[in-house]
Design a protein around this motif. Sequence first.
Motif, PDB file in Angstrom:
ATOM      1  N   ARG A 171     -12.336  -8.146  27.055  1.00  0.00           N
ATOM      2  CA  ARG A 171     -11.120  -7.355  26.922  1.00  0.00           C
ATOM      3  C   ARG A 171     -10.900  -7.005  25.457  1.00  0.00           C
ATOM      4  O   ARG A 171     -11.172  -7.824  24.572  1.00  0.00           O
ATOM      5  N   THR A 172     -10.440  -5.802  25.196  1.00  0.00           N
ATOM      6  CA  THR A 172     -10.069  -5.404  23.843  1.00  0.00           C
ATOM      7  C   THR A 172      -8.606  -4.958  23.839  1.00  0.00           C
ATOM      8  O   THR A 172      -8.096  -4.463  24.845  1.00  0.00           O
ATOM      9  N   VAL A 173      -7.960  -5.156  22.708  1.00  0.00           N
ATOM     10  CA  VAL A 173      -6.552  -4.790  22.554  1.00  0.00           C
ATOM     11  C   VAL A 173      -6.371  -4.138  21.193  1.00  0.00           C
ATOM     12  O   VAL A 173      -6.963  -4.575  20.195  1.00  0.00           O
ATOM     13  N   ILE A 174      -5.553  -3.093  21.142  1.00  0.00           N
ATOM     14  CA  ILE A 174      -5.216  -2.433  19.881  1.00  0.00           C
ATOM     15  C   ILE A 174      -3.697  -2.309  19.792  1.00  0.00           C
ATOM     16  O   ILE A 174      -3.052  -1.812  20.724  1.00  0.00           O
ATOM     17  N   ILE A 175      -3.125  -2.778  18.685  1.00  0.00           N
ATOM     18  CA  ILE A 175      -1.704  -2.608  18.393  1.00  0.00           C
ATOM     19  C   ILE A 175      -1.593  -1.908  17.042  1.00  0.00           C
ATOM     20  O   ILE A 175      -2.608  -1.638  16.393  1.00  0.00           O
ATOM     21  N   ASN A 176      -0.375  -1.594  16.622  1.00  0.00           N
ATOM     22  CA  ASN A 176      -0.251  -1.011  15.288  1.00  0.00           C
ATOM     23  C   ASN A 176       1.047  -1.430  14.617  1.00  0.00           C
ATOM     24  O   ASN A 176       2.005  -1.876  15.274  1.00  0.00           O
ATOM     25  N   VAL A 177       1.063  -1.322  13.282  1.00  0.00           N
ATOM     26  CA  VAL A 177       2.258  -1.573  12.486  1.00  0.00           C
ATOM     27  C   VAL A 177       2.533  -0.333  11.642  1.00  0.00           C
ATOM     28  O   VAL A 177       1.612   0.401  11.270  1.00  0.00           O
ATOM     29  N   GLY A 178       3.811  -0.087  11.369  1.00  0.00           N
ATOM     30  CA  GLY A 178       4.203   1.053  10.548  1.00  0.00           C
ATOM     31  C   GLY A 178       5.139   0.607   9.441  1.00  0.00           C
ATOM     32  O   GLY A 178       5.995  -0.264   9.643  1.00  0.00           O
ATOM     33  N   LEU A 179       4.971   1.201   8.254  1.00  0.00           N
ATOM     34  CA  LEU A 179       5.764   0.829   7.079  1.00  0.00           C
ATOM     35  C   LEU A 179       6.328   2.086   6.433  1.00  0.00           C
ATOM     36  O   LEU A 179       5.618   3.084   6.268  1.00  0.00           O
ATOM     37  N   ASP A 180       7.607   2.031   6.062  1.00  0.00           N
ATOM     38  CA  ASP A 180       8.250   3.126   5.340  1.00  0.00           C
ATOM     39  C   ASP A 180       8.816   2.577   4.030  1.00  0.00           C
ATOM     40  O   ASP A 180       9.709   1.718   4.052  1.00  0.00           O
ATOM     41  N   LEU A 181       8.278   3.064   2.920  1.00  0.00           N
ATOM     42  CA  LEU A 181       8.750   2.673   1.592  1.00  0.00           C
ATOM     43  C   LEU A 181       9.265   3.900   0.861  1.00  0.00           C
ATOM     44  O   LEU A 181       8.749   5.004   1.045  1.00  0.00           O
ATOM     45  N   VAL A 238      -1.248  -2.127   4.771  1.00  0.00           N
ATOM     46  CA  VAL A 238      -0.377  -0.955   4.723  1.00  0.00           C
ATOM     47  C   VAL A 238       0.453  -0.967   3.446  1.00  0.00           C
ATOM     48  O   VAL A 238       0.651   0.062   2.797  1.00  0.00           O
ATOM     49  N   VAL A 239       0.937  -2.137   3.051  1.00  0.00           N
ATOM     50  CA  VAL A 239       1.708  -2.259   1.812  1.00  0.00           C
ATOM     51  C   VAL A 239       0.881  -1.811   0.609  1.00  0.00           C
ATOM     52  O   VAL A 239       1.352  -1.028  -0.234  1.00  0.00           O
ATOM     53  N   GLU A 240      -0.357  -2.294   0.520  1.00  0.00           N
ATOM     54  CA  GLU A 240      -1.171  -1.964  -0.649  1.00  0.00           C
ATOM     55  C   GLU A 240      -1.538  -0.489  -0.691  1.00  0.00           C
ATOM     56  O   GLU A 240      -1.576   0.119  -1.773  1.00  0.00           O
ATOM     57  N   MET A 241      -1.778   0.113   0.470  1.00  0.00           N
ATOM     58  CA  MET A 241      -2.069   1.541   0.478  1.00  0.00           C
ATOM     59  C   MET A 241      -0.841   2.341   0.086  1.00  0.00           C
ATOM     60  O   MET A 241      -0.939   3.361  -0.612  1.00  0.00           O
ATOM     61  N   SER A 242       0.337   1.898   0.497  1.00  0.00           N
ATOM     62  CA  SER A 242       1.574   2.583   0.145  1.00  0.00           C
ATOM     63  C   SER A 242       1.819   2.518  -1.361  1.00  0.00           C
ATOM     64  O   SER A 242       2.181   3.515  -1.988  1.00  0.00           O
ATOM     65  N   GLN A 245      -0.399   4.856  -3.146  1.00  0.00           N
ATOM     66  CA  GLN A 245       0.132   6.223  -3.115  1.00  0.00           C
ATOM     67  C   GLN A 245       1.172   6.436  -4.210  1.00  0.00           C
ATOM     68  O   GLN A 245       1.186   7.479  -4.873  1.00  0.00           O
ATOM     69  N   PHE A 246       2.061   5.467  -4.394  1.00  0.00           N
ATOM     70  CA  PHE A 246       3.058   5.593  -5.462  1.00  0.00           C
ATOM     71  C   PHE A 246       2.382   5.797  -6.813  1.00  0.00           C
ATOM     72  O   PHE A 246       2.782   6.651  -7.608  1.00  0.00           O
ATOM     73  N   MET A 247       1.349   4.982  -7.049  1.00  0.00           N
ATOM     74  CA  MET A 247       0.714   4.976  -8.367  1.00  0.00           C
ATOM     75  C   MET A 247      -0.100   6.246  -8.621  1.00  0.00           C
ATOM     76  O   MET A 247      -0.187   6.709  -9.764  1.00  0.00           O
ATOM     77  N   THR A 248      -0.664   6.811  -7.578  1.00  0.00           N
ATOM     78  CA  THR A 248      -1.545   7.966  -7.772  1.00  0.00           C
ATOM     79  C   THR A 248      -0.842   9.289  -7.478  1.00  0.00           C
ATOM     80  O   THR A 248      -0.857  10.206  -8.296  1.00  0.00           O
ATOM     81  N   GLU A 249      -0.203   9.393  -6.316  1.00  0.00           N
ATOM     82  CA  GLU A 249       0.388  10.667  -5.933  1.00  0.00           C
ATOM     83  C   GLU A 249       1.670  10.975  -6.697  1.00  0.00           C
ATOM     84  O   GLU A 249       1.956  12.137  -6.990  1.00  0.00           O
ATOM     85  N   TYR A 250       2.453   9.947  -7.042  1.00  0.00           N
ATOM     86  CA  TYR A 250       3.680  10.235  -7.781  1.00  0.00           C
ATOM     87  C   TYR A 250       3.527   9.993  -9.281  1.00  0.00           C
ATOM     88  O   TYR A 250       3.853  10.861 -10.089  1.00  0.00           O
ATOM     89  N   LEU A 251       3.026   8.831  -9.658  1.00  0.00           N
ATOM     90  CA  LEU A 251       2.925   8.513 -11.084  1.00  0.00           C
ATOM     91  C   LEU A 251       1.718   9.161 -11.745  1.00  0.00           C
ATOM     92  O   LEU A 251       1.588   9.126 -12.955  1.00  0.00           O
TER      93      LEU A 251
END
Length: 277
Positions: A171-181, A238-242, A245-251
């Motif tokens: 059996r395989t299972v896939i779940i997900n988490v979402g983060l908004d910063l 997800v936290v580290e990717m977010s 993004q702050f460091m590259t896309e905004y700063l």
Amino acid sequence: MFIARLVITTLLGATLAGCGATQIYGSKGVEPTLSFPVTNNDTPYTRCLAALASQPGNRLPVISVGEVADKTGQREGLGESSVASQGISEMVMSAFYKSGKTRMVERFDLRIPLAENKMTETKMITQQASQPVGPVRASDFVVLGALTELNYNILSEGAGLFIQGAGAKGRTVIINVGLDLRMINAQTFDVIYVSSLQKQIYGFEIEANVFRFFGSQLVEFDAGRIKNEPLQLGVRSVVEMSVYQFMTEYLGLPASPECALERTDFMNTYLEKRKGL
């Protein structure tokens, strides 16, 4: 037979109960069981953050991290313990630190720093009595947000086959988490950047069974393996990717192609299908 076993077990328990712990295990106690060593706590995106430290530039922004709460509402067990980590704010702080391109100031828990200042002012701390309190460095940016999604059973599938008492299933299972910063300008209170990301988390289970009757006795053998991607590691990823993004896309720090966000087109595909209805 059952009565004999019960008598032996009772006598053994009484014997052990009459002995002190040092008589059974020795005065030094028992040697603890040790397994794996302590390791670093990296995700696949940690090296992306670490690579930013080698970029030129010394005018580092001052970042303060506020509450990044678990707002998924997911609980489990009789005690209703939280499923997702309650330390997401600390994960965000660690991610900014790994980048080597920010100065962080404490705003999340000021109880001890404020108590230190108060004791200094009242001369309760004699070592620092001659030093003035402050000044406290001001923040350039404040980071706030929440873990907003924890979705079970995005996909679960499996198969099994048993013939004459022997077989296997998987059996395989896939779940997900979402983060908004969100990043806020500390002087104007403007929300200047928002990151909304999700990550799918994978797990699988394999089980094999063999059972046979030998006379009136049923003999059963089970073997299996369960391996799940850690849920909290998914949250940290997800936290580290977010933060990346702050460091590259905004700063404006240069981004590496290998660290680019994997963009999906699931929703656009769905809308295109809807047009044809």
